[in-house]
Design a protein around this motif. Structure first.
Motif, PDB file in Angstrom:
ATOM      1  N   GLU A 112      -1.031  14.587 -13.264  1.00  0.00           N
ATOM      2  CA  GLU A 112       0.359  14.512 -13.773  1.00  0.00           C
ATOM      3  C   GLU A 112       0.410  12.948 -14.556  1.00  0.00           C
ATOM      4  OE1 GLU A 112       3.182  17.425 -11.331  1.00  0.00           O
ATOM      5  OE2 GLU A 112       2.780  15.326 -10.760  1.00  0.00           O
ATOM      6  N   ASN A 113      -0.191  12.037 -13.904  1.00  0.00           N
ATOM      7  CA  ASN A 113      -0.275  10.808 -14.549  1.00  0.00           C
ATOM      8  C   ASN A 113      -1.100  10.592 -15.788  1.00  0.00           C
ATOM      9  OD1 ASN A 113       0.801   8.124 -13.219  1.00  0.00           O
ATOM     10  ND2 ASN A 113       0.311   9.469 -11.367  1.00  0.00           N
ATOM     11  N   ILE A 114      -1.974  11.418 -15.912  1.00  0.00           N
ATOM     12  CA  ILE A 114      -2.829  11.407 -16.993  1.00  0.00           C
ATOM     13  C   ILE A 114      -2.327  12.214 -18.155  1.00  0.00           C
ATOM     14  CG2 ILE A 114      -5.263  11.954 -17.733  1.00  0.00           C
ATOM     15  CD1 ILE A 114      -6.416  11.460 -14.996  1.00  0.00           C
ATOM     16  N   VAL A 115      -1.994  13.384 -17.955  1.00  0.00           N
ATOM     17  CA  VAL A 115      -1.333  14.180 -19.073  1.00  0.00           C
ATOM     18  C   VAL A 115      -0.006  13.751 -19.491  1.00  0.00           C
ATOM     19  CG1 VAL A 115      -2.488  16.278 -18.051  1.00  0.00           C
ATOM     20  CG2 VAL A 115      -0.067  15.909 -17.614  1.00  0.00           C
ATOM     21  N   ILE A 116       0.615  12.879 -18.853  1.00  0.00           N
ATOM     22  CA  ILE A 116       2.158  12.746 -19.467  1.00  0.00           C
ATOM     23  C   ILE A 116       2.272  12.023 -20.803  1.00  0.00           C
ATOM     24  CG2 ILE A 116       2.556  10.635 -18.285  1.00  0.00           C
ATOM     25  CD1 ILE A 116       5.483  11.226 -17.927  1.00  0.00           C
ATOM     26  N   ALA A 117       1.580  11.016 -21.150  1.00  0.00           N
ATOM     27  CA  ALA A 117       1.410  10.405 -22.412  1.00  0.00           C
ATOM     28  C   ALA A 117       0.935  11.081 -23.418  1.00  0.00           C
ATOM     29  CB  ALA A 117       0.679   8.952 -22.230  1.00  0.00           C
ATOM     30  N   PRO A 118      -0.242  11.885 -23.084  1.00  0.00           N
ATOM     31  CA  PRO A 118      -0.675  12.622 -24.432  1.00  0.00           C
ATOM     32  C   PRO A 118       0.391  13.730 -24.914  1.00  0.00           C
ATOM     33  CG  PRO A 118      -2.347  12.347 -22.863  1.00  0.00           C
ATOM     34  CD  PRO A 118      -1.327  11.840 -22.209  1.00  0.00           C
ATOM     35  N   ARG A 127      -1.788  22.684 -22.333  1.00  0.00           N
ATOM     36  CA  ARG A 127      -2.983  23.009 -21.948  1.00  0.00           C
ATOM     37  C   ARG A 127      -4.503  22.376 -22.243  1.00  0.00           C
ATOM     38  NH1 ARG A 127      -5.062  28.517 -20.912  1.00  0.00           N
ATOM     39  NH2 ARG A 127      -7.232  28.668 -21.429  1.00  0.00           N
ATOM     40  N   GLU A 128      -4.071  21.895 -23.666  1.00  0.00           N
ATOM     41  CA  GLU A 128      -5.017  20.923 -24.213  1.00  0.00           C
ATOM     42  C   GLU A 128      -5.104  19.667 -23.359  1.00  0.00           C
ATOM     43  OE1 GLU A 128      -5.946  18.560 -28.366  1.00  0.00           O
ATOM     44  OE2 GLU A 128      -4.729  20.214 -28.375  1.00  0.00           O
ATOM     45  N   ALA A 129      -3.733  19.027 -23.113  1.00  0.00           N
ATOM     46  CA  ALA A 129      -3.746  17.786 -22.364  1.00  0.00           C
ATOM     47  C   ALA A 129      -4.202  18.086 -20.813  1.00  0.00           C
ATOM     48  CB  ALA A 129      -2.448  17.571 -22.208  1.00  0.00           C
ATOM     49  N   LYS A 130      -4.219  18.991 -20.319  1.00  0.00           N
ATOM     50  CA  LYS A 130      -4.659  19.331 -18.985  1.00  0.00           C
ATOM     51  C   LYS A 130      -6.155  19.490 -19.104  1.00  0.00           C
ATOM     52  CE  LYS A 130      -4.189  22.528 -15.085  1.00  0.00           C
ATOM     53  NZ  LYS A 130      -5.569  23.043 -14.876  1.00  0.00           N
ATOM     54  N   GLU A 131      -6.934  19.956 -19.933  1.00  0.00           N
ATOM     55  CA  GLU A 131      -8.335  20.341 -19.812  1.00  0.00           C
ATOM     56  C   GLU A 131      -8.949  18.944 -20.175  1.00  0.00           C
ATOM     57  OE1 GLU A 131      -8.866  22.963 -23.133  1.00  0.00           O
ATOM     58  OE2 GLU A 131      -8.461  24.825 -21.996  1.00  0.00           O
ATOM     59  N   GLN A 132      -8.265  18.295 -21.378  1.00  0.00           N
ATOM     60  CA  GLN A 132      -8.660  16.647 -21.493  1.00  0.00           C
ATOM     61  C   GLN A 132      -8.801  15.967 -20.064  1.00  0.00           C
ATOM     62  OE1 GLN A 132      -7.645  14.111 -24.980  1.00  0.00           O
ATOM     63  NE2 GLN A 132      -6.133  13.497 -23.441  1.00  0.00           N
ATOM     64  N   LEU A 167      -7.791   6.264 -21.484  1.00  0.00           N
ATOM     65  CA  LEU A 167      -8.505   6.912 -22.132  1.00  0.00           C
ATOM     66  C   LEU A 167      -7.940   8.163 -22.317  1.00  0.00           C
ATOM     67  CD1 LEU A 167     -11.869   6.550 -20.028  1.00  0.00           C
ATOM     68  CD2 LEU A 167     -11.389   5.685 -22.446  1.00  0.00           C
ATOM     69  N   ALA A 168      -7.092   8.881 -21.897  1.00  0.00           N
ATOM     70  CA  ALA A 168      -6.416  10.344 -22.484  1.00  0.00           C
ATOM     71  C   ALA A 168      -5.924   9.987 -23.601  1.00  0.00           C
ATOM     72  CB  ALA A 168      -5.432  10.442 -21.274  1.00  0.00           C
ATOM     73  N   MET A 169      -5.333   8.796 -24.061  1.00  0.00           N
ATOM     74  CA  MET A 169      -4.882   8.507 -25.272  1.00  0.00           C
ATOM     75  C   MET A 169      -5.816   8.269 -26.329  1.00  0.00           C
ATOM     76  SD  MET A 169      -1.674   8.825 -24.934  1.00  0.00           S
ATOM     77  CE  MET A 169      -0.938   7.868 -26.355  1.00  0.00           C
ATOM     78  N   LYS A 170      -6.971   8.434 -26.152  1.00  0.00           N
ATOM     79  CA  LYS A 170      -8.163   8.202 -27.174  1.00  0.00           C
ATOM     80  C   LYS A 170      -8.115   7.152 -27.860  1.00  0.00           C
ATOM     81  CE  LYS A 170      -8.829  13.079 -27.640  1.00  0.00           C
ATOM     82  NZ  LYS A 170      -8.986  14.483 -28.363  1.00  0.00           N
ATOM     83  N   PRO A 171      -8.168   5.812 -27.093  1.00  0.00           N
ATOM     84  CA  PRO A 171      -8.023   4.457 -27.678  1.00  0.00           C
ATOM     85  C   PRO A 171      -9.255   4.058 -28.618  1.00  0.00           C
ATOM     86  CG  PRO A 171      -8.495   4.124 -25.283  1.00  0.00           C
ATOM     87  CD  PRO A 171      -8.169   5.660 -25.717  1.00  0.00           C
ATOM     88  N   SER A 172      -9.147   3.029 -29.448  1.00  0.00           N
ATOM     89  CA  SER A 172     -10.307   2.487 -30.050  1.00  0.00           C
ATOM     90  C   SER A 172     -10.651   1.259 -29.369  1.00  0.00           C
ATOM     91  CB  SER A 172     -10.129   2.434 -31.515  1.00  0.00           C
ATOM     92  OG  SER A 172      -9.941   3.590 -32.221  1.00  0.00           O
ATOM     93  N   LEU A 173      -9.832   0.710 -28.371  1.00  0.00           N
ATOM     94  CA  LEU A 173      -9.563  -0.758 -27.881  1.00  0.00           C
ATOM     95  C   LEU A 173      -9.374  -0.638 -26.517  1.00  0.00           C
ATOM     96  CD1 LEU A 173     -10.148  -3.634 -27.982  1.00  0.00           C
ATOM     97  CD2 LEU A 173      -7.534  -3.757 -28.803  1.00  0.00           C
TER      98      LEU A 173
END
Length: 259
Positions: A112-118, A127-132, A167-173
């Motif tokens: 849940e900590n990882i999927v909330i921001a995306p 579903r996509e956020a959970k898989e990621q 990393l879940a937000m797919k950052p460049s930095l």
């Protein structure tokens, strides 16, 4: 609104990070005093220095968590100082920040900590956020802890979750503020291995505040010493740690080697 939050990043012809003559003060205390530096795309810059020298403040200025009194900051062509709230949100969307104290939501599981921001910020379907998130947990070696809460994890495990969350937000930095300082030596090495792997796999730009000499030699492109709000020395990482030019740098390195 969702479309505005997913704009294609501008491609800057200059450095990925540009800091020009930045000054930052808290009242009468000057924390950053005319700092200028550049970081190329894909480069890893390590920031070193004694407590209170301005390292963490500089990181926080890079993504607008702190405002500056003068100078300029650009991230991939976007100006940070004087940015509107929407522009600042754009900058933070491409910037992952990993703090030394994890900052996980205690009432949420690892997953849940990882999927909330995306889901909330980028409007990614559940579903996509959970898989990621599951893929990222596998990358950082935390697949078996998806349903665990932060209090059930060790410090090293919490920090690995924090990295996956960024990393879940797919950052460049990626900005790392002493990510191993609160950990014992074994857990410290676990987290450093994850950061190494993230750089190897994603080749993203990183600025890391750390005193981990082995990590810096093997992963960093350059290292920099800050003291009293100014840059004392910067050099390729191996040269910086093995043959520093400045006596202040040599004194600092002797001190951390004896810790």
């Amino acid at each position: 609104m969702a479309s505005n939050l997913n704009l294609v990043e501008p491609q800057s012809r200059g450095p990925f990070i540009g800091v020009g003559n930045v000054t930052k003060s808290y009242g009468s205390l000057t924390v950053l005093n005319g700092i200028s530096l550049e970081v190329a795309k894909g480069e890893v810059l390590v920031l070193c220095g004694p407590s209170g020298c301005g390292k963490s403040t500089l990181l926080r200025c890079l993504n607008g968590l702190e405002t500056i009194q003068s100078g300029s900051i650009t991230i991939n062509g976007r100006r940070v100082e004087n940015a509107t709230p929407e522009q600042l949100q754009q900058i933070r969307l491409m910037t992952g920040f990993v703090f030394q104290n994890f900052n996980l939501f205690p009432h949420m599981t690892t997953l849940e900590n990882i999927v909330i921001a995306p889901q909330k910020v980028k409007r990614i379907p559940a579903r996509e956020a959970k898989e990621q998130a599951e893929h990222l947990l596998e990358q950082v070696g935390m697949s078996t802890k998806a349903e665990s809460y932060p209090y059930q994890l060790s410090g090293g495990q919490r920090q690995r979750v924090a990295i996956a969350r960024a990393l879940a937000m797919k950052p460049s930095l990626m900005l790392f503020d002493e990510p191993t300082s609160a950990l014992d030596p074994e857990m410290r090495e676990e987290v450093l291995q994850v950061i190494r792997r993230v750089h190897q796999e994603h080749k993203m730009t990183m600025v890391v505040v750390t005193h981990e000499i082995g990590f810096a030699k093997n992963v960093a492109s350059r290292a920099m010493l800050l003291d009293q709000g100014q840059i004392v020395e910067e050099a390729p990482a191996r040269d910086f740690f093995e043959s520093p030019r400045e006596e202040r740098t040599r004194k600092f390195l002797r001190a951390i080697a004896n810790d």
